[in-house]
Design an enzyme around this catalytic site. Structure first.
Site, PDB file in Angstrom:
ATOM      1  CG  HIS A 197      -1.993   1.524   1.369  1.00  0.00           C
ATOM      2  ND1 HIS A 197      -2.803   1.424   0.737  1.00  0.00           N
ATOM      3  CD2 HIS A 197      -1.623   2.308   1.974  1.00  0.00           C
ATOM      4  CE1 HIS A 197      -3.486   2.649   0.771  1.00  0.00           C
ATOM      5  NE2 HIS A 197      -2.704   3.226   1.662  1.00  0.00           N
ATOM      6  CG  ASP A 200     -11.572   3.394   6.566  1.00  0.00           C
ATOM      7  OD1 ASP A 200     -11.151   4.438   7.397  1.00  0.00           O
ATOM      8  OD2 ASP A 200     -11.585   3.705   5.492  1.00  0.00           O
ATOM      9  NE  ARG A 221     -10.047  10.333  10.489  1.00  0.00           N
ATOM     10  CZ  ARG A 221      -9.307   9.536   9.843  1.00  0.00           C
ATOM     11  NH1 ARG A 221      -9.896   8.532   9.187  1.00  0.00           N
ATOM     12  NH2 ARG A 221      -8.049   9.991   9.226  1.00  0.00           N
ATOM     13  CB  SER A 265      -8.316   5.095   8.276  1.00  0.00           C
ATOM     14  OG  SER A 265      -8.844   5.211   6.907  1.00  0.00           O
ATOM     15  CE  LYS A 318      -8.814   2.727   3.937  1.00  0.00           C
ATOM     16  NZ  LYS A 318      -9.200   4.091   3.732  1.00  0.00           N
TER      17      LYS A 318
HETATM   18  N1  URA Z   1      -5.982   7.320   3.788  1.00  0.00           N
HETATM   19  C1  URA Z   1      -6.746   6.707   4.311  1.00  0.00           C
HETATM   20  O1  URA Z   1      -7.031   5.584   3.905  1.00  0.00           O
HETATM   21  N2  URA Z   1      -7.437   7.041   5.542  1.00  0.00           N
HETATM   22  C2  URA Z   1      -7.120   8.050   6.226  1.00  0.00           C
HETATM   23  O2  URA Z   1      -7.339   8.271   7.217  1.00  0.00           O
HETATM   24  C3  URA Z   1      -6.180   8.949   5.605  1.00  0.00           C
HETATM   25  C4  URA Z   1      -5.536   8.676   4.362  1.00  0.00           C
END
Ligand code: URA
Ligand code: CA
Length: 434
Positions: A82, A161, A168, A183, A187
């Protein structure tokens, strides 16, 4: 349990239990708690933080809030990669076939681009007929057959999320390290990763502009991995200029092919070898990162990585001849040079501005509904540290009718800083956090 008490407890700087975190997140995802309570909680977390245990619990609660992908029918250890997002970040297009050719299974789910950053799925779709929406069965079968598949996300992954991130975004609580870390990790875990290699970008074009912040984010994600039994390592890499030379969909596919041929840009190649050797080590295919790097270099030299890319394109319905004939990729009508306005040395190429220039040409989306033009984008001719004379080519803009050339050219010119003093070469890879 009452949301009020949990908010108060965090506001006072106290540790929340696993049950409290689960209650809050699950009830919110189910629509049983109002936005204002979760907003207040997120703000309390922003100011008071969360410890390692709370952060891991939040991660797993969000990972388990919707569908989870079961990759167990795929043999071997599934390692995901990632990137926290950069400009011209062509790494996945190179890494997926490269690592697969070296023997590790690559079951990669990727996304589309938004704003100044591109997405792997868009880039792959510039290959004629390439299918990024594989069924679960196809996805798994492809990885078992040829070790690699790259597809768009299916299912409803980590909906908690998604909902929390949107909240947020409008309550000034995005930039909290434990919230960002949980977050991202939620994922990856929902997508079925056994091990995770993170590329944490730092610099102008990145989410993290500050080195110490980037390092804290990296460390927090690595710790989450430890706590939830997904071995995780993070590479902190530079985003003070775009990665490689190409920024744009088909342009980056071409750049990835060149890189797999062993003829790619030095920085992109170096980052791919670093990330790839970590992936191979986590997958257990090699015993050490050094051995991983040797394997990858072999795969580059022998052309096995390029051959793997062709196999992947074929398996996903695309035309593998693009690898040998770039004319089969979408090509822009016009190529327009951007020239240096002064003599000197390139001090900076503001990655975000380059990304916005490419978007203005049509390579990216301003909003989720926008269409993109696969052919257009920016090709850099020089990088940081190089000497130029006034009138030298800095970049080539690939342009079509829909492109906003005036705005793009202005943005791109502004991205370059030219100085009279020689510029020290910057590191590309700063640190590996594990
Ligand atoms: N990227 C994400 O996937 N989540 C965040 O909170 C910030 C950047
Ligand atoms: Ca690139």
């Amino acid at each position: 349990m009452r949301a009020y008490d949990i908010i108060l407890k965090k506001r006072e700087g106290n540790e929340l239990s696993k049950e409290e975190i689960e209650y809050l997140i699950e009830a919110y995802t189910a629509g049983e708690l109002p936005d204002y309570q979760l907003s207040a909680w997120a703000m309390a977390v922003f100011f008071k933080g969360m410890n390692e245990r709370e952060t891991a619990d939040l991660t797993m609660t969000m990972a388990n809030s919707g569908d989870t992908i079961d990759l167990s029918p795929i043999q071997g250890v599934k390692v995901d990669k990632h990137s926290t997002g950069g400009v011209g970040d062509t790494t996945t297009l190179v890494l997926a076939p490269l690592v697969a050719a070296a023997g590790a299974p690559v079951a990669k789910m990727s996304g589309r681009g938004l704003g100044h950053t591109g997405g792997t799925i868009d880039k792959l779709e510039s290959i004629p007929d390439f299918n990024t929406s594989l069924s679960r069965e196809q996805f798994i079968n492809n990885v078992n057959d040829i070790k690699v598949a790259v597809a768009g996300q299916t299912g409803n992954l980590a909906p908690a999320d998604k909902k929390l991130y949107a909240l947020r975004d409008v309550t000034a609580t995005v930039d909290s390290i434990p919230l960002i870390a949980s977050s991202i990790m939620s994922k990856k875990i929902a997508a079925g990763a056994d091990g995770i290699v993170l590329d944490v970008k730092v610099g102008d074009g990145a989410f993290m502009k500050d080195y110490e912040e980037a390092k804290r984010l990296a460390k927090t994600m690595v710790d989450i991995g430890k706590n939830v039994q997904r071995e995780t390592i993070a590479v902190i890499s530079d985003m003070n200029q775009p990665l490689g030379l190409a920024v744009g969909n088909a342009l980056e596919v071409k750049e990835a092919i060149e890189t797999l041929r062993g003829e790619g840009p030095v920085d992109l190649t170096a980052l791919c070898l670093t990330l790839g050797s970590q992936m191979l080590r986590l997958s257990g295919v090699v015993k050490s990162v050094e051995a991983g790097r040797e394997e990858l270099e072999k795969v580059l030299t022998s052309g096995a990585g390029l051959k793997k890319l062709k196999e992947m394109i074929t398996a996903q319905g695309g035309n593998p001849e693009v690898v040998d004939n770039y004319n089969l990729l979408p090509t822009a009508k016009q190529k327009i040079e951007l020239k240096a306005e002064a003599d000197g040395y390139i001090e900076e190429i503001a990655a975000e501005d380059v990304g916005i220039a490419a978007m203005l040409l049509g390579a990216g989306r301003k909003s989720k509904e926008d269409n993109i033009d696969m052919a257009v984008g920016v090709e850099l001719a020089v990088k940081v540290g190089e000497e130029v004379s006034k009138g030298d080519k800095l970049a080539l803009l690939h342009v079509n009718e829909q492109s906003d050339l005036t705005a793009a050219r202005e943005k791109l010119q502004k991205a370059y800083t030219i100085t009279t003093e020689p510029v020290e070469e910057k590191a590309l890879i700063y640190e590996i956090v594990k």
